[in-house]
Structure formats: structure tokens, C-alpha cells
Design a protein around this motif. Structure first.
Motif, PDB file in Angstrom:
ATOM      1  N   SER A  27     -10.261   2.576   9.351  1.00 30.11           N
ATOM      2  CA  SER A  27      -9.244   3.296   8.561  1.00 30.11           C
ATOM      3  C   SER A  27      -9.912   4.140   7.553  1.00 30.11           C
ATOM      4  O   SER A  27      -9.112   5.312   7.235  1.00 30.11           O
ATOM      5  CB  SER A  27      -8.223   2.529   7.839  1.00 30.11           C
ATOM      6  N   LEU A  59     -10.527   3.700   4.284  1.00 32.39           N
ATOM      7  CA  LEU A  59      -9.677   3.534   3.020  1.00 32.39           C
ATOM      8  C   LEU A  59     -10.860   3.555   1.912  1.00 32.39           C
ATOM      9  O   LEU A  59     -12.093   3.021   2.209  1.00 32.39           O
ATOM     10  CB  LEU A  59      -8.934   2.007   2.929  1.00 32.39           C
ATOM     11  N   GLU A  69      -7.766   2.169  -2.903  1.00 37.32           N
ATOM     12  CA  GLU A  69      -6.857   2.139  -1.912  1.00 37.32           C
ATOM     13  C   GLU A  69      -6.557   0.784  -1.237  1.00 37.32           C
ATOM     14  O   GLU A  69      -5.491   0.369  -0.945  1.00 37.32           O
ATOM     15  CB  GLU A  69      -7.075   3.166  -0.815  1.00 37.32           C
ATOM     16  N   LEU A  70      -7.986   0.422  -0.660  1.00 38.71           N
ATOM     17  CA  LEU A  70      -7.484  -1.143  -0.119  1.00 38.71           C
ATOM     18  C   LEU A  70      -7.313  -2.004  -0.960  1.00 38.71           C
ATOM     19  O   LEU A  70      -6.278  -2.773  -0.538  1.00 38.71           O
ATOM     20  CB  LEU A  70      -8.876  -1.509   0.392  1.00 38.71           C
ATOM     21  N   LEU A 122      -3.332  -2.250  -1.589  1.00 36.84           N
ATOM     22  CA  LEU A 122      -2.560  -2.282  -0.180  1.00 36.84           C
ATOM     23  C   LEU A 122      -1.498  -3.482  -0.551  1.00 36.84           C
ATOM     24  O   LEU A 122      -2.083  -4.631  -0.829  1.00 36.84           O
ATOM     25  CB  LEU A 122      -3.216  -2.680   0.936  1.00 36.84           C
ATOM     26  N   THR A 123      -0.294  -3.246   0.051  1.00 38.21           N
ATOM     27  CA  THR A 123       0.811  -4.445   0.077  1.00 38.21           C
ATOM     28  C   THR A 123       1.252  -4.628   1.354  1.00 38.21           C
ATOM     29  O   THR A 123       1.020  -3.684   2.408  1.00 38.21           O
ATOM     30  CB  THR A 123       1.856  -4.107  -0.895  1.00 38.21           C
ATOM     31  N   ASP A 159       3.194  -1.634   2.960  1.00 33.86           N
ATOM     32  CA  ASP A 159       2.293  -0.456   3.252  1.00 33.86           C
ATOM     33  C   ASP A 159       1.790  -0.443   4.933  1.00 33.86           C
ATOM     34  O   ASP A 159       1.584   0.542   5.366  1.00 33.86           O
ATOM     35  CB  ASP A 159       1.197  -0.235   2.631  1.00 33.86           C
ATOM     36  N   MET A 160       1.800  -1.646   5.214  1.00 35.26           N
ATOM     37  CA  MET A 160       1.432  -2.011   6.798  1.00 35.26           C
ATOM     38  C   MET A 160       2.481  -2.142   7.669  1.00 35.26           C
ATOM     39  O   MET A 160       3.241  -2.793   7.831  1.00 35.26           O
ATOM     40  CB  MET A 160       0.751  -3.119   6.819  1.00 35.26           C
ATOM     41  N   ILE A 195      -0.796   2.522   8.173  1.00 35.18           N
ATOM     42  CA  ILE A 195      -1.078   2.189   6.836  1.00 35.18           C
ATOM     43  C   ILE A 195      -0.641   3.182   6.123  1.00 35.18           C
ATOM     44  O   ILE A 195      -1.123   4.258   6.251  1.00 35.18           O
ATOM     45  CB  ILE A 195      -2.221   1.534   6.603  1.00 35.18           C
ATOM     46  N   ARG A 196       0.423   3.216   5.077  1.00 33.79           N
ATOM     47  CA  ARG A 196       0.690   3.845   4.067  1.00 33.79           C
ATOM     48  C   ARG A 196       0.031   3.903   2.622  1.00 33.79           C
ATOM     49  O   ARG A 196      -0.063   2.840   2.298  1.00 33.79           O
ATOM     50  CB  ARG A 196       2.066   3.673   3.757  1.00 33.79           C
ATOM     51  N   VAL A 197      -0.850   4.868   2.521  1.00 34.89           N
ATOM     52  CA  VAL A 197      -1.457   5.001   1.156  1.00 34.89           C
ATOM     53  C   VAL A 197      -0.621   5.837   0.235  1.00 34.89           C
ATOM     54  O   VAL A 197      -0.472   7.046   0.314  1.00 34.89           O
ATOM     55  CB  VAL A 197      -2.900   5.801   1.510  1.00 34.89           C
ATOM     56  N   VAL A 207      -0.051  -7.510  -3.726  1.00 40.45           N
ATOM     57  CA  VAL A 207      -1.100  -7.063  -3.153  1.00 40.45           C
ATOM     58  C   VAL A 207      -1.481  -7.786  -1.980  1.00 40.45           C
ATOM     59  O   VAL A 207      -1.539  -9.022  -2.129  1.00 40.45           O
ATOM     60  CB  VAL A 207      -2.545  -6.832  -4.032  1.00 40.45           C
TER      61      VAL A 207
END
Length: 309
Positions: A147, A149, A153-154, A157-158, A161-162, A169-171, A210
Motif C-alpha cells: 500500500s 502507507l 497512517e498505518l 487505521l481502523t 477504513d478498510m 483503504i481509506r487514509v 485502531v
């Protein structure tokens, strides 16, 4: 501007940054540099800030062993702050001159080869080496390699977001607090599912918690899921270093996996503009001058060798 006026101006400047959509990470970075400069003024009993004050501070940074690229970053941040002071009529002239910024030094990266990347992606982690968090470590590594990331950002992630269905994957808070979508490949989805099924992440957590957190207390001991918090930047970096060193013998930190992601994209013929979008670079010149230049040096040599041989 004297030291008292400087401290007051710094407070007002830092307070203005959130409303201009600067991230917490950016604000912290500016606060650190401005604090360092303030300490220098105090230690050397400097009453009024001038051009020579800034030059002397730069020299003190160099003499203390700080790398040239870091000094340049410090100077750039100091210049930006004083430019704001100037715009706010707090000073008549910016004492930091662009001409005084040191030239950047070319970094030599301990890059992963394509064979090493393949080994990392296809080798299942051994429990005796990585312990109970083996599934988490693998999911993180695969996701970073697939990705591009960033560390921050990683860690943020929640599950929300996936998007497993649309493979994205939404950042939501990238560098500069920017929003973007990054790829979520089949291999990455499989690794994340194995991690979720491993029980490392407590199953009763809300979807907005997270995903790659830790249940350790302040002493580093497991709470058996009673606590759940974001991993620190250093903690993630150390985990990645251990994992990759065990497989390749190379000392690779988190950000170099963005280089590895770029190498994979470049090797598969992904257009430069697409790579730029996925990495979240504001300018394509960053992608060109930093990533592809560094990554293609060895590839170019191998291509010429093959042709001549």
C-alpha cells in the motif's frame, strides 16, 4: 526581536497552525525546532535575534554532530516561522535567509531487492521468533509493502477504513491532513483476516478502534485485552526492523517499505501518476526525484550488464 518577544510570537504561531489544517505531527515538529532555537538564545544570553544569530545557531547544530539534512530541515522550519512573524508585523525583516540553507546530502538507502521483497511476502512468520504477535507483524509488513502507507497512517487505521469489498483503504489523515485511497490487495486482505482471527486484537472492540494496536500496559506487560491503544511510532519501527532483519539480514525501517512498494509498482509498470496518488505525494517531482531515482539505480546497472553480457 528579543527573546521575550520571540517566545510570545512562537506561542501565537503554533496556536495558529491547527486552523490552517496542519497535522499534529507537523505542529510537534515545528514546536521542537522553535524550542531548540529558543534554548540556544537563552543559553547564549542573546538579547536580539539577527542574521548572525541564525548562522551561529546553524554552526552549533553542525558542531554537535547533527546531520546536514536535519539541519536544513530545522532551518527551513525556522524560516517559515519567521516569515509568519514578518507577515504579522512582529518583525521588520526575516533573519533567516534562504541562501543560508545548507545543500542536501544524497542519502544512500539500504534498499530491499525484489527477491528479498518476495521472500518477506511469502514466508510465514515463525512463532518462536515473533511470539504471539506473529500474525500482527506479518499483516503490518504485507500491508505496508502493498500500500505504501506511512508509519503514522498505518498506526491510525481502523476497521472502518478498510473496504474489503472494493479492495481499498481509506487514509483520512495523511501528511498535511489529506484524504486519499490506497490499494488493499488480496494478499493484504488475507494477512489482515488471519490477524483478526488470531485473537490478538480483542474481538469486542468497536470498528473505529485502531486495528493494529497493543494491549500492553505502561510497563510493557499484556493486559489480556483490557487495554487497547495505538502503537508508538518507535514501537512499530522496531517491530519492522526485527521482522525484516530475521528474513534478510538488512536493517530496514518503516519508511523504506514505501520505497519497496514503489519498486514493486515500478517493476510491474504502474504509471508514475498512479504511484504518486497512492503514495500521497503533493508533487510528482517528489516521486520522480526521490523514489524512482534511488530505486532504479541498481536496476539500471543490471539492465546494462545484461545487455553487454
Amino acid at each position: 526581536m528579543n527573546i521575550t518577544e520571540y517566545k510570545d510570537a512562537v506561542q501565537k504561531y503554533l496556536a495558529s497552525l491547527p486552523s490552517s489544517k496542519k497535522s499534529c505531527q507537523t505542529i510537534t515538529a515545528y514546536a521542537l525546532v522553535l524550542s531548540k532555537f529558543g534554548e540556544y538564545l537563552k543559553q547564549n544570553s542573546i538579547e536580539n535575534i539577527s542574521h548572525i544569530t541564525v548562522v551561529d545557531w546553524r554552526k552549533s547544530l553542525f558542531d554537535s554532530g547533527i546531520k546536514v539534512n536535519s539541519i536544513k530541515t530545522y532551518m527551513q522550519r525556522l524560516y517559515t516561522a519567521f516569515r509568519w512573524f514578518e507577515h504579522m508585523d512582529m518583525i521588520e525583516q526575516n533573519p533567516v535567509s534562504i541562501e543560508e540553507l545548507p545543500a542536501s546530502e544524497r542519502r544512500e538507502y539500504n534498499l530491499l531487492t525484489l527477491d528479498e521483497i518476495e521472500k518477506i511476502l511469502t514466508t510465514k512468520p515463525q512463532h518462536r521468533i515473533h511470539g504471539d504477535i506473529a500474525a500482527r507483524s506479518r499483516a503490518i509488513i504485507v500491508l505496508l509493502l502493498h500500500s505504501g502507507l506511512r508509519n503514522s497512517e498505518l498506526r491510525a487505521l481502523t476497521l472502518e477504513d478498510m473496504d474489503f469489498e472494493n479492495s481499498t483503504i481509506r487514509v483520512t489523515h495523511g501528511k498535511g491532513d489529506k484524504y486519499r485511497l490506497v490499494p488493499f490487495t488480496d494478499m493484504a486482505k488475507e494477512a489482515v483476516k488471519e490477524y483478526l482471527e488470531s485473537g490478538i486484537r480483542p474481538p469486542d472492540l468497536p470498528v473505529n478502534a485502531v486495528i493494529f494496536g497493543s494491549d500492553a500496559d505502561k510497563n510493557g506487560h499484556s493486559t489480556n485485552g483490557k487495554e487497547w491503544h495505538e502503537i508508538s511510532a518507535a514501537g512499530l519501527n522496531n517491530m519492522i526492523k526485527r521482522y525484516i532483519f530475521n528474513l534478510t539480514g538488512k536493517d530496514v525501517h518503516t519508511h523504506l517499505l514505501r520505497h519497496a512498494f514503489t519498486a514493486l509498482c515500478d517493476n510491474k509498470g504502474v504509471p508514475l501518476r498512479t504511484i504518486q496518488t497512492s503514495l500521497g505525494h503533493a508533487s510528482i517531482r517528489t516521486t520522480e526525484s526521490v523514489y524512482l531515482y534511488v530505486l532504479n539505480k541498481q536496476q539500471a546497472a543490471q539492465t546494462i550488464n545484461a545487455a553487454f553480457n
